[in-house]
Design a protein around this motif. Sequence first.
Motif, PDB file in Angstrom:
ATOM      1  N   THR A  51      35.007  41.535  46.942  1.00 52.19           N
ATOM      2  CA  THR A  51      35.423  42.224  45.723  1.00 52.19           C
ATOM      3  C   THR A  51      36.851  41.827  45.376  1.00 52.19           C
ATOM      4  N   PHE A  52      37.052  41.479  44.115  1.00 56.49           N
ATOM      5  CA  PHE A  52      38.373  41.182  43.572  1.00 56.49           C
ATOM      6  C   PHE A  52      38.606  42.196  42.461  1.00 56.49           C
ATOM      7  N   GLY A  78      41.596  36.678  39.815  1.00 55.16           N
ATOM      8  CA  GLY A  78      40.780  36.896  41.004  1.00 55.16           C
ATOM      9  C   GLY A  78      40.866  35.698  41.930  1.00 55.16           C
ATOM     10  N   CYS A 115      29.518  38.516  44.703  1.00 50.65           N
ATOM     11  CA  CYS A 115      30.886  39.017  44.603  1.00 50.65           C
ATOM     12  C   CYS A 115      31.042  39.872  43.341  1.00 50.65           C
ATOM     13  N   THR A 116      32.084  40.673  43.322  1.00 51.25           N
ATOM     14  CA  THR A 116      32.395  41.528  42.180  1.00 51.25           C
ATOM     15  C   THR A 116      33.826  41.250  41.745  1.00 51.25           C
ATOM     16  N   PHE A 117      33.987  41.017  40.444  1.00 55.09           N
ATOM     17  CA  PHE A 117      35.300  40.785  39.839  1.00 55.09           C
ATOM     18  C   PHE A 117      35.494  41.841  38.756  1.00 55.09           C
ATOM     19  N   THR A 118      36.449  42.736  38.935  1.00 50.77           N
ATOM     20  CA  THR A 118      36.697  43.782  37.943  1.00 50.77           C
ATOM     21  C   THR A 118      38.194  43.927  37.672  1.00 50.77           C
ATOM     22  N   GLN A 146      40.558  42.176  36.158  1.00 53.13           N
ATOM     23  CA  GLN A 146      41.586  41.128  36.257  1.00 53.13           C
ATOM     24  C   GLN A 146      42.267  41.074  34.891  1.00 53.13           C
ATOM     25  N   ALA A 199      39.055  36.058  35.892  1.00 49.01           N
ATOM     26  CA  ALA A 199      38.363  36.334  37.154  1.00 49.01           C
ATOM     27  C   ALA A 199      38.375  35.072  38.016  1.00 49.01           C
ATOM     28  N   SER A 224      26.676  37.448  41.107  1.00 49.72           N
ATOM     29  CA  SER A 224      27.977  38.097  41.084  1.00 49.72           C
ATOM     30  C   SER A 224      28.140  38.893  39.795  1.00 49.72           C
ATOM     31  N   PHE A 265      30.769  40.435  36.878  1.00 47.80           N
ATOM     32  CA  PHE A 265      32.064  40.285  36.219  1.00 47.80           C
ATOM     33  C   PHE A 265      32.178  41.396  35.187  1.00 47.80           C
ATOM     34  N   ASN A 309      37.193  42.077  32.748  1.00 43.12           N
ATOM     35  CA  ASN A 309      38.208  41.042  32.951  1.00 43.12           C
ATOM     36  C   ASN A 309      38.576  40.478  31.587  1.00 43.12           C
TER      37      ASN A 309
END
Length: 86
Positions: free
Chosen positions: A23-24, A30, A50-53, A55, A59, A73, A75, A78
């Motif tokens: 997780t980012f 990210g 993965c998780t990108f939140t 940013q 990301a 993943s 997103f 972001n």
Amino acid sequence: AVTTGLRMASNSQVNGLSITNSTFAGNTYGIYQANDGNSSTLSNFLVDDCTFTNQTQHAIYAEELRDATISDSVFSNNRVAFQLFK
């Protein structure tokens, strides 16, 4: 202040990097890979599950990317999901 979850040196040669089940959240970037002076590469890159939140910029930001797979993943919220050059 600029915060980055994972940053590669702008002259790095990275081959075979896998990021899984990570997780980012709440960074400026990210994942960040720049290519200053045409000497940096990122090859055989995998991002999976993965998780990108949240940013505030990107990301995933990469300037010299080859043979990449990004799968399963999430997103969300972001400014930019991906910015890829070359």
